[in-house]
Structures are given as structure tokens and as C-alpha cells.
Design a protein around this motif. Structure first.
Motif, short mmCIF file in Angstrom:
data_model
loop_
_atom_site.label_atom_id
_atom_site.label_comp_id
_atom_site.label_asym_id
_atom_site.label_seq_id
_atom_site.Cartn_x
_atom_site.Cartn_y
_atom_site.Cartn_z
N VAL A 141 46.10 37.84 32.90
CA VAL A 141 44.99 38.77 33.08
C VAL A 141 44.81 39.65 31.84
O VAL A 141 43.68 39.92 31.41
CB VAL A 141 45.22 39.64 34.33
CG1 VAL A 141 44.09 40.64 34.52
CG2 VAL A 141 45.35 38.77 35.56
N SER A 142 45.92 40.08 31.27
CA SER A 142 45.85 40.94 30.09
C SER A 142 45.18 40.23 28.92
O SER A 142 44.36 40.81 28.21
CB SER A 142 47.25 41.41 29.70
OG SER A 142 47.87 42.13 30.74
N THR A 194 56.10 43.11 36.47
CA THR A 194 54.68 43.39 36.32
C THR A 194 54.12 42.85 35.01
O THR A 194 53.11 42.14 35.01
CB THR A 194 54.42 44.91 36.41
OG1 THR A 194 54.94 45.40 37.65
CG2 THR A 194 52.94 45.21 36.33
N LEU A 195 54.75 43.19 33.90
CA LEU A 195 54.22 42.76 32.60
C LEU A 195 54.14 41.24 32.45
O LEU A 195 53.09 40.73 32.04
CB LEU A 195 55.05 43.37 31.47
CG LEU A 195 54.78 44.84 31.12
CD1 LEU A 195 55.65 45.28 29.96
CD2 LEU A 195 53.32 45.04 30.78
N PRO A 196 55.21 40.49 32.76
CA PRO A 196 55.08 39.02 32.62
C PRO A 196 54.01 38.42 33.52
O PRO A 196 53.28 37.52 33.10
CB PRO A 196 56.48 38.52 33.01
CG PRO A 196 57.39 39.67 32.76
CD PRO A 196 56.59 40.89 33.10
N MET A 197 53.89 38.91 34.76
CA MET A 197 52.90 38.33 35.66
C MET A 197 51.49 38.78 35.35
O MET A 197 50.52 38.15 35.78
CB MET A 197 53.27 38.67 37.11
CG MET A 197 54.63 38.16 37.52
SD MET A 197 54.86 38.14 39.30
CE MET A 197 53.78 36.78 39.77
N MET A 198 51.34 39.86 34.60
CA MET A 198 50.02 40.33 34.22
C MET A 198 49.57 39.76 32.88
O MET A 198 48.46 40.06 32.43
CB MET A 198 50.03 41.87 34.12
CG MET A 198 50.05 42.58 35.46
SD MET A 198 48.48 42.36 36.34
CE MET A 198 47.39 43.30 35.29
N ASN A 255 38.31 47.70 31.88
CA ASN A 255 39.70 47.28 31.77
C ASN A 255 40.47 47.61 33.03
O ASN A 255 41.24 46.79 33.54
CB ASN A 255 40.36 47.96 30.56
CG ASN A 255 39.97 47.34 29.24
OD1 ASN A 255 40.74 46.62 28.63
ND2 ASN A 255 38.76 47.63 28.78
N MET A 256 40.26 48.82 33.54
CA MET A 256 40.97 49.24 34.75
C MET A 256 40.65 48.33 35.93
O MET A 256 41.53 47.92 36.68
CB MET A 256 40.60 50.67 35.09
CG MET A 256 41.23 51.21 36.36
SD MET A 256 40.32 52.59 37.08
CE MET A 256 38.85 51.75 37.68
N LEU A 257 39.37 47.98 36.08
CA LEU A 257 38.94 47.18 37.23
C LEU A 257 39.59 45.80 37.20
O LEU A 257 40.13 45.33 38.21
CB LEU A 257 37.42 47.06 37.23
CG LEU A 257 36.77 46.51 38.49
CD1 LEU A 257 37.04 47.42 39.67
CD2 LEU A 257 35.27 46.35 38.28
N LEU A 258 39.54 45.11 36.05
CA LEU A 258 40.11 43.77 35.97
C LEU A 258 41.64 43.80 36.10
O LEU A 258 42.24 42.94 36.75
CB LEU A 258 39.71 43.12 34.65
CG LEU A 258 38.23 42.80 34.48
CD1 LEU A 258 38.00 42.06 33.18
CD2 LEU A 258 37.70 41.97 35.65
N LEU A 259 42.27 44.78 35.48
CA LEU A 259 43.72 44.87 35.57
C LEU A 259 44.16 45.24 36.97
O LEU A 259 45.22 44.78 37.44
CB LEU A 259 44.24 45.90 34.56
CG LEU A 259 44.08 45.50 33.08
CD1 LEU A 259 44.38 46.68 32.17
CD2 LEU A 259 44.99 44.33 32.74
#
Length: 300
Positions: A215-216, A208-212, A174-178
Motif C-alpha cells: 500500500v505504501s 505493520t510496516l512490512p504488511m503495509m 495519503n491518510m485515506l489510502l493508508l
């Protein structure tokens, strides 16, 4: 644009043949055989003697009417949701940490990836030892605080112990992809927001949250597909016990197949195991298609 010639199309088909043969041999044939087995009455004697009897949907009815099946479904859902929530939250926090430069950043990231690179059997064996009530490293630390507990042999806490191990395995992924997703955000957006007076929480919430989000969603879907069918980690740590407290759906299918040798019912249960991942995959594909069509429709 010129249409490709027949010779070029034939060449393209030839290049596709190895991949199609691989899919047919290792995906299509096993899946079709599983479907065939699920509608036949097959046990060990019938399998060896070739006397399988067609019974329609009786295997599915037997599985659905089995209380142990629904118990395993509930455990799989709790295991999956608990693992996803903790993996994603901790992975996101670590991604935010490693997105900033600091000494030994690369070294610490590499060390965290070891948990993901280890085979699940090794990770399960490691945590079985560490959570052991008599000689486990974690229980030794907790014992000094008076909190020692027999995590894997107590039915009330064994599932929590397995979730803890699975979170340790999944956090680096999870850390790597995020972290990759965080690096795609333009730093100028944060700089402009800071100049406008936005604090760190406001920048995280509104930038950050909307643009992620894309990916999330991808990370959560991949985590769901992997976690819902986890077998080896749970099997090594508890074997489904104690008192079926950790017998998730994949272990239920294994027991029907290789303990009771009811192959028809095992095939039916295995296909039912695919329902949640298939629904999640279909929703994700539909979501991607809607996102691709949205700009086109807006332009029109």
C-alpha cells in the motif's frame, strides 16, 4: 472450457468501442499531435499560417541546453521529494491515529478530507492569503512569537511555502489510502505478538510496516505522479516567482508555450516532463508483475 463464439467476440468488441474512441480522442490524438509538434519549428505565426518546418530533434536540443530547464527540473525534484516525504509521514501518523476507535473519529476524518476535496486553485488562493506578510493568518501567529516572515516573496523560503500548501492538500489522500491498508491487517497478528511480549514499537516495526509495504508503494507512486506535474497550486500562489524560485517544470512548459509562443520547444519540454512519471509507472508495473510471478515460481 469452450471458446467464445465469433458473435460473442464481436459483441465484446462493440462494447469496447466507446472506451477506445474516448482514449483515441482524448489521449492518443493529443499525444501524437504533441510528438508531431515537438519535431517541428512552430511559433504563433507558423501555427496560424500552416507553415511548420520539420527540424528533427532541434527542439529537444534547445530545451536540454537551456539552463532554465534544468533549474526547473531541480525545483520539481525538490518540490516532489519534500511534498512526498511530509505527506506520507503525516498521513501515516494520522492513519495510525484514526485506525483506533475514539470519540468523534468519523467527524474529524471528514473534516480532514475537506483539504483534499477543495480545488487546487482554491487551496492555492487560501494559502496565498494566509502566508501574506501583512495580513496573513499564519504570519499573524508567527509575529506574536517574533517569527513573522514574508514567505512567498522571499526567494529563499517561497518554495517551502508552496510545499507547505501542497502537503496540506495531499495529506488527507495519503491518510485515506493508508487507513484502508491498516484495516486489512489481521488484528490477531498484533494480539499474538503482544502475548509473546512484543511492545508497540516492535509490533509496528515487524508487523505493520512490512504488511503495509504494498500500500505504501502505491501511495508514494500516486503521490509522485500527481506532485511532479502540479501546476495550478504553484501558479496561483507564486506564478513561478519570485526570481524563478518556484518555477517548477510544469510552469516552465507553460511559459514556453503561452509566454514565448515557442510551441515546438514547449511540446518537447512537455514530453520531457513525462519522463519521470513514465519511469515510475514502468517500475511499478514491473514490480507488480514480479510479485505475481514469484508465488508461481515458488510453487513450481
Amino acid at each position: 472450457m469452450k471458446q467464445p463464439s465469433a458473435r460473442r467476440r464481436q459483441t465484446g468488441y462493440l462494447f469496447c468501442l466507446p472506451g477506445l474512441a474516448f482514449l483515441a480522442l482524448f489521449l492518443a490524438y493529443p499525444l501524437c499531435y504533441t510528438v508531431w509538434t515537438s519535431v517541428h519549428d512552430v511559433d504563433l505565426g507558423q501555427l496560424l499560417g500552416g507553415a511548420e518546418r520539420f527540424n528533427g530533434l532541434d527542439n529537444y536540443r534547445t530545451v536540454v541546453d537551456d539552463p532554465a530547464f534544468w533549474h526547473s527540473v531541480r525545483l520539481s525534484l525538490v518540490f516532489t521529494l519534500g511534498s512526498l516525504l511530509l505527506q506520507f509521514t503525516i498521513g501515516f501518523a494520522l492513519a495510525l491515529l484514526f485506525a483506533r476507535p475514539f470519540p468523534l473519529n468519523g467527524l474529524l476524518r471528514s473534516l480532514l478530507l475537506v483539504a483534499w476535496l477543495l480545488p487546487p486553485v482554491v487551496s492555492g488562493t487560501l494559502f496565498r492569503w494566509m502566508l501574506d506578510a501583512e495580513s496573513g493568518a499564519y504570519n499573524d501567529l508567527l509575529g506574536k512569537a517574533g517569527l513573522s516572515h514574508d514567505w512567498l516573496t522571499d526567494p529563499s523560503t517561497s518554495l517551502a511555502g508552496v510545499i507547505f500548501a501542497n502537503v496540506w492538500v495531499g495529506v488527507p489522500f495519503n491518510m485515506l489510502l493508508l487507513l484502508v491498508g491498516l484495516h486489512t491487517i489481521d488484528p490477531q497478528l498484533h494480539e499474538a505478538a503482544a502475548l509473546d511480549g512484543a511492545n508497540a514499537w516492535q509490533r509496528f516495526r515487524h508487523i505493520t510496516l512490512p504488511m503495509m509495504r504494498p500500500v505504501s508503494v502505491t501511495v508514494l507512486l500516486l503521490g509522485l505522479l500527481y506532485t511532479f506535474k502540479v501546476f495550478d497550486l504553484v501558479f496561483v500562489m507564486t506564478g513561478g516567482g519570485p526570481v524563478d524560485a518556484t518555477r517548477v517544470l510544469s510552469l516552465y512548459v507553460y511559459e514556453v508555450f503561452f509566454t514565448f509562443f515557442r510551441f515546438g520547444q514547449g511540446a518537447a519540454a512537455g514530453l520531457l516532463l513525462l519522463v519521470v512519471p513514465l519511469l515510475a509507472g514502468a517500475w511499478y508495473v514491473r514490480r507488480l508483475r514480479n510479485e505475481e510471478e514469484a508465488p508461481t515460481e515458488g510453487a513450481v
